[in-house]
Motif scaffolding. Structure first.
Motif, PDB file in Angstrom:
ATOM      1  N   UNK A 129       0.838  -1.210   0.000  1.00 32.51           N
ATOM      2  CA  UNK A 129       0.000   0.000   0.000  1.00 32.51           C
ATOM      3  C   UNK A 129       0.872   1.260   0.000  1.00 32.51           C
ATOM      4  N   UNK A 130       2.118   1.072  -0.361  1.00 36.41           N
ATOM      5  CA  UNK A 130       3.113   2.163  -0.430  1.00 36.41           C
ATOM      6  C   UNK A 130       3.165   2.960   0.888  1.00 36.41           C
ATOM      7  N   UNK A 131       3.166   2.211   1.963  1.00 35.41           N
ATOM      8  CA  UNK A 131       3.254   2.883   3.266  1.00 35.41           C
ATOM      9  C   UNK A 131       4.401   2.310   4.095  1.00 35.41           C
ATOM     10  N   UNK A 132       5.534   2.146   3.441  1.00 37.07           N
ATOM     11  CA  UNK A 132       6.703   1.653   4.177  1.00 37.07           C
ATOM     12  C   UNK A 132       7.142   2.695   5.194  1.00 37.07           C
ATOM     13  N   UNK A 133       7.515   2.236   6.366  1.00 35.18           N
ATOM     14  CA  UNK A 133       8.015   3.171   7.386  1.00 35.18           C
ATOM     15  C   UNK A 133       9.458   3.529   7.040  1.00 35.18           C
ATOM     16  N   UNK A 134       9.963   4.657   7.524  1.00 33.17           N
ATOM     17  CA  UNK A 134      11.374   4.992   7.246  1.00 33.17           C
ATOM     18  C   UNK A 134      12.322   3.949   7.829  1.00 33.17           C
ATOM     19  N   UNK A 135      11.911   3.378   8.973  1.00 33.61           N
ATOM     20  CA  UNK A 135      12.804   2.386   9.578  1.00 33.61           C
ATOM     21  C   UNK A 135      11.994   1.341  10.364  1.00 33.61           C
ATOM     22  N   UNK A 136      12.380   0.095  10.170  1.00 27.81           N
ATOM     23  CA  UNK A 136      11.828  -0.994  10.984  1.00 27.81           C
ATOM     24  C   UNK A 136      12.975  -1.425  11.892  1.00 27.81           C
ATOM     25  N   UNK A 137      12.904  -1.050  13.140  1.00 26.71           N
ATOM     26  CA  UNK A 137      14.002  -1.360  14.051  1.00 26.71           C
ATOM     27  C   UNK A 137      13.591  -2.478  15.004  1.00 26.71           C
ATOM     28  N   UNK A 138      14.069  -3.674  14.740  1.00 24.85           N
ATOM     29  CA  UNK A 138      13.722  -4.826  15.588  1.00 24.85           C
ATOM     30  C   UNK A 138      14.957  -5.400  16.269  1.00 24.85           C
ATOM     31  N   UNK A 139      15.905  -4.537  16.531  1.00 26.78           N
ATOM     32  CA  UNK A 139      17.137  -4.996  17.168  1.00 26.78           C
ATOM     33  C   UNK A 139      16.885  -5.540  18.577  1.00 26.78           C
ATOM     34  N   UNK A 140      15.876  -4.976  19.234  1.00 26.54           N
ATOM     35  CA  UNK A 140      15.655  -5.355  20.632  1.00 26.54           C
ATOM     36  C   UNK A 140      14.995  -6.726  20.772  1.00 26.54           C
ATOM     37  N   UNK A 141      14.310  -7.194  19.733  1.00 23.98           N
ATOM     38  CA  UNK A 141      13.621  -8.494  19.884  1.00 23.98           C
ATOM     39  C   UNK A 141      14.128  -9.463  18.828  1.00 23.98           C
ATOM     40  N   UNK A 142      15.219 -10.150  19.139  1.00 23.90           N
ATOM     41  CA  UNK A 142      15.740 -11.113  18.180  1.00 23.90           C
ATOM     42  C   UNK A 142      14.900 -12.390  18.248  1.00 23.90           C
ATOM     43  N   UNK A 143      14.470 -12.889  17.090  1.00 23.54           N
ATOM     44  CA  UNK A 143      13.517 -14.005  17.100  1.00 23.54           C
ATOM     45  C   UNK A 143      14.169 -15.345  17.408  1.00 23.54           C
ATOM     46  N   UNK A 144      13.370 -16.284  17.916  1.00 22.61           N
ATOM     47  CA  UNK A 144      13.831 -17.665  17.998  1.00 22.61           C
ATOM     48  C   UNK A 144      13.836 -18.212  16.579  1.00 22.61           C
ATOM     49  N   UNK A 145      14.782 -19.078  16.264  1.00 19.05           N
ATOM     50  CA  UNK A 145      14.801 -19.597  14.878  1.00 19.05           C
ATOM     51  C   UNK A 145      14.617 -21.117  14.860  1.00 19.05           C
ATOM     52  N   UNK A 146      14.241 -21.667  16.030  1.00 23.70           N
ATOM     53  CA  UNK A 146      14.123 -23.122  16.148  1.00 23.70           C
ATOM     54  C   UNK A 146      13.247 -23.741  15.086  1.00 23.70           C
ATOM     55  N   UNK A 147      12.090 -23.139  14.860  1.00 20.77           N
ATOM     56  CA  UNK A 147      11.147 -23.766  13.926  1.00 20.77           C
ATOM     57  C   UNK A 147      10.581 -22.729  12.959  1.00 20.77           C
ATOM     58  N   UNK A 148      11.441 -22.004  12.289  1.00 23.88           N
ATOM     59  CA  UNK A 148      10.970 -21.028  11.303  1.00 23.88           C
ATOM     60  C   UNK A 148      10.251 -21.793  10.192  1.00 23.88           C
ATOM     61  N   UNK A 149       9.051 -21.304   9.840  1.00 22.19           N
ATOM     62  CA  UNK A 149       8.256 -22.085   8.884  1.00 22.19           C
ATOM     63  C   UNK A 149       8.853 -22.061   7.474  1.00 22.19           C
ATOM     64  N   UNK A 150       9.583 -21.009   7.131  1.00 15.73           N
ATOM     65  CA  UNK A 150      10.168 -20.957   5.787  1.00 15.73           C
ATOM     66  C   UNK A 150      11.680 -20.786   5.929  1.00 15.73           C
ATOM     67  N   UNK A 151      12.427 -21.878   6.080  1.00 16.36           N
ATOM     68  CA  UNK A 151      13.871 -21.769   6.306  1.00 16.36           C
ATOM     69  C   UNK A 151      14.625 -21.325   5.052  1.00 16.36           C
ATOM     70  N   UNK A 152      15.922 -21.035   5.192  1.00 19.97           N
ATOM     71  CA  UNK A 152      16.708 -20.532   4.055  1.00 19.97           C
ATOM     72  C   UNK A 152      16.627 -21.449   2.847  1.00 19.97           C
ATOM     73  N   UNK A 153      16.474 -20.838   1.685  1.00 15.89           N
ATOM     74  CA  UNK A 153      16.390 -21.653   0.471  1.00 15.89           C
ATOM     75  C   UNK A 153      16.715 -20.800  -0.752  1.00 15.89           C
ATOM     76  N   UNK A 154      17.541 -21.368  -1.626  1.00 18.65           N
ATOM     77  CA  UNK A 154      17.786 -20.746  -2.929  1.00 18.65           C
ATOM     78  C   UNK A 154      17.595 -21.813  -3.985  1.00 18.65           C
ATOM     79  N   UNK A 155      16.907 -21.447  -5.054  1.00 15.79           N
ATOM     80  CA  UNK A 155      16.692 -22.439  -6.120  1.00 15.79           C
ATOM     81  C   UNK A 155      18.022 -22.837  -6.749  1.00 15.79           C
ATOM     82  N   UNK A 156      18.008 -24.044  -7.332  1.00 12.98           N
ATOM     83  CA  UNK A 156      19.245 -24.584  -7.887  1.00 12.98           C
ATOM     84  C   UNK A 156      19.868 -23.652  -8.937  1.00 12.98           C
TER      85      UNK A 156
END
Ligand code: SF4
Length: 587
Positions: free
Chosen positions: A169-196
């Motif tokens: 909707x072209x409403x990006x904020x100037x900054x998304x600062x999430x430094x204070x809440x680092x996520x758990x990565x134990x069970x990320x639903x979409x893990x790293x992937x690059x096509x062949x």
């Protein structure tokens, strides 16, 4: 979902670009095949594909994800802009995993997209590191914000949907600062992937993923601890298996596990047990590269299980062998006397070891560097040593301390790639320091020492032809390609018209003959080195005594000798070191 999207039948373009940086002549560093796969790109691409699959913009809106690693693929802004025009600029360009040395190139690319009215977001270590460690935003970030670039600081796992919806909707904020809440990565639903098709653009079809983030240690030159935190977070063995199986399905079976220190992953054993099962019971042909610290051999079974899990190459943060330097850099966990023990333990299971060595810690001088390199050659059985210039990277404690003290640091972030001196040193002029870096490569990779490395490898059961390629790459990258081996690749590409702004576009009749001359002279230089290594290997293979080769570095370390090694390199008293440590920490 905002009303603006309701009933819309559209294609949302999501271009993810991992930018490269400029060489000294202002050309983008790019290869037909690059060597290091980008973990940030794989991580963000995996999330983007997940968001696309979940149709987060509604059933009528397709999210079209394109990933580009500029170190192996040319970024064509005109083509990208054309794609956006077809959709009324619906979407955004994400410059991902941008490190400090890539920030100027990221800004130059961003400018082209902004001029065409396309939204741009920049994330990565430079933005996150500056926001984490500096009281004020540095000038380059301020300029970028004034241009209308959005920043993302922190880890995007739990926030990507929000960013995509805001962009829609072209409403990006100037900054998304999430430094204070680092996520758990134990069970990320979409893990790293690059096509062949993207992975194929790296030498050896290697892809990457992180099994964990964060590190408990406190090295003062490190940015990781201030960006990803000192509390370690891990992927579950299930999640790691999912990453491996999804890649295996598309024919990708070589992986670089990018954790700075996999030995400190509290789940290393559970992950290794899973990898061992995949290899030994399910019959998957898998190979891994990992990074560890110098104490990893003390962890029960770690080295043995590494070999069974399919690890073939190990990167070790040796950093420096002068104990005073290590204390000053808060690298206390590195004890010189343990290095050989650790390297021999890896040799026992036939794995190739790579070690990183930092030049320019506070006690280094050109003479001490030369002396230390000789000690390493004689005493430590390392297969490939790589040198880095100590660099106050934004996001590190070193940078923060210098910034607070107002010490001069080069303003051109393009130089912060660990190959250029960017600040002063207490014991060397900048020129001496830079020269010491170039000399270090030549001093370590002498023909004599290359043969010694090969002979040590022969008795350890390491495949010499494989090691030969590594040695060709490590000994030739800096003197021949003039870039660090980790930035080098196969066949350098240069695009005449893509030069750093401010540097003139060379005419065809100047650029192409020069480029051709470089290709020819580099090919000759590499062919000579290849021939030299080939002759060494033939000599070793024909030598009936080669299997009995030994030297000081191959001798098991006894406690007395360990003390000798420590004394040999110790140049300052512990008292002086502690004082220096306090000074570095700004106390
Ligand atoms: S061990 Fe590595 S990741 Fe940990 S603080 Fe030191 S340099 Fe950083």
């Amino acid at each position: 979902m905002p009303n603006a999207l309701e009933g819309r039948t559209d294609k949302f373009e999501l271009f993810l670009i991992k930018p490269s940086h400029y060489d000294e002549d202002g050309y983008v560093i790019q290869w037909v095949r690059s060597t290091m796969p980008s973990n940030s790109l794989a991580a963000v691409n995996g999330l983007a594909c997940g968001a696309s699959k979940r149709q987060i913009l509604g059933p009528d809106t397709t999210i079209n994800v394109t990933a580009i690693d500029e170190t192996n693929t040319r970024v064509r802004p005109k083509d990208i802009i054309r794609r956006f025009r077809k959709n009324g600029n619906f979407g955004f360009v994400g410059l991902v995993g941008v490190q400090s040395n890539e920030f100027p190139r990221a800004l130059d690319l961003a400018q082209k997209f902004l001029d065409a009215g396309i939204q741009v977001i920049i994330g990565g270590f430079h933005v996150s590191g500056c926001l984490a460690m500096l009281e004020e935003m540095p000038a380059d970030l301020r300029v970028a914000q004034q241009k209308g670039i959005t920043f993302f600081a922190g880890e995007i796992e739990e926030h990507f949907d929000e960013v995509i919806k805001d962009a829609a909707v072209r409403e990006l904020k100037p900054i998304y600062d999430h430094m204070a809440e680092l996520p758990g990565i134990g069970t990320v639903s979409a893990p790293p992937f690059l096509e062949k098709k993207f992975v194929e653009r790296t030498v050896g079809n290697v892809t990457s993923f992180d099994a964990g983030r964060g590190c408990p240690f406190q090295c003062s030159f490190c940015t990781i601890i201030n960006v990803q935190g000192r509390k370690s977070r891990y992927r579950s063995p299930d999640s790691v298996e999912e990453i491996i199986r999804s890649n295996y399905k598309q024919g990708v079976n070589r992986f670089f596990i990018t954790d700075d220190n996999f030995a400190r992953n509290k789940d290393w054993e559970a992950i290794y047990d899973r990898l061992i099962k995949l290899r030994e019971i399910d019959g998957l042909d898998l190979g891994f590269m990992i990074q560890v610290d110098t104490q990893c051999h003390k962890i029960n079974n770690f080295i043995e299980k590494s070999a069974r899990a399919g690890v073939t190459r190990v990167f070790i943060g040796l950093e420096n062998i002068n104990p005073d330097n290590l204390i000053a850099a808060k690298k206390r966990q590195n004890k010189l006397t343990e290095y050989r023990k650790m390297l021999l333990a890896w040799k026992d299971v036939g794995l190739m070891t790579f070690a990183g060595y930092i030049l320019g810690l506070s006690n280094d001088t050109p003479q001490s560097i030369r002396r230390d390199i000789k000690i390493i050659q004689d005493e430590l059985p390392i297969d490939a040593l790589e040198f880095f210039i100590l660099t106050p990277l934004p996001g590190s404690e070193d940078h923060q301390v210098l910034d607070k003290k107002g010490v001069a640091m080069d303003k051109d972030m393009n130089l912060y790639e660990l190959e250029h001196v960017v600040t002063d040193h207490p014991k060397m002029s900048r020129q001496e320091w830079q020269q010491a870096y170039h000399d270090a490569w030549n001093d370590f990779y002498t023909p004599q020492h290359l043969e010694t490395i090969l002979r040590r490898a022969f008795v350890s059961g390491i495949k010499l032809r494989r090691l030969m390629i590594v040695l060709l790459w490590f000994s030739g990258a800096v003197p021949v390609e003039r870039v660090h081996p980790l930035q080098a690749g196969l066949f350098r590409r240069k695009i005449r018209t893509e030069r750093r702004p401010g540097m003139p576009i060379e005419p065809v009749w100047v650029f192409y003959p020069k480029y051709l001359g470089e290709i020819v002279s580099k090919s000759i230089a590499f062919a000579r080195r290849w021939r030299q290594l080939d002759l060494m290997i033939r000599r070793i293979e024909q030598d009936h005594n080669a299997g009995r080769y030994t030297d000081a570095a191959m001798q098991p370390v006894e406690d007395d000798h360990m003390e000798d090694m420590e004394l040999y390199t110790q140049t300052q008293s512990a008292r002086t070191a502690v004082t220096r440590e306090r000074r570095v920490a700004g106390l």
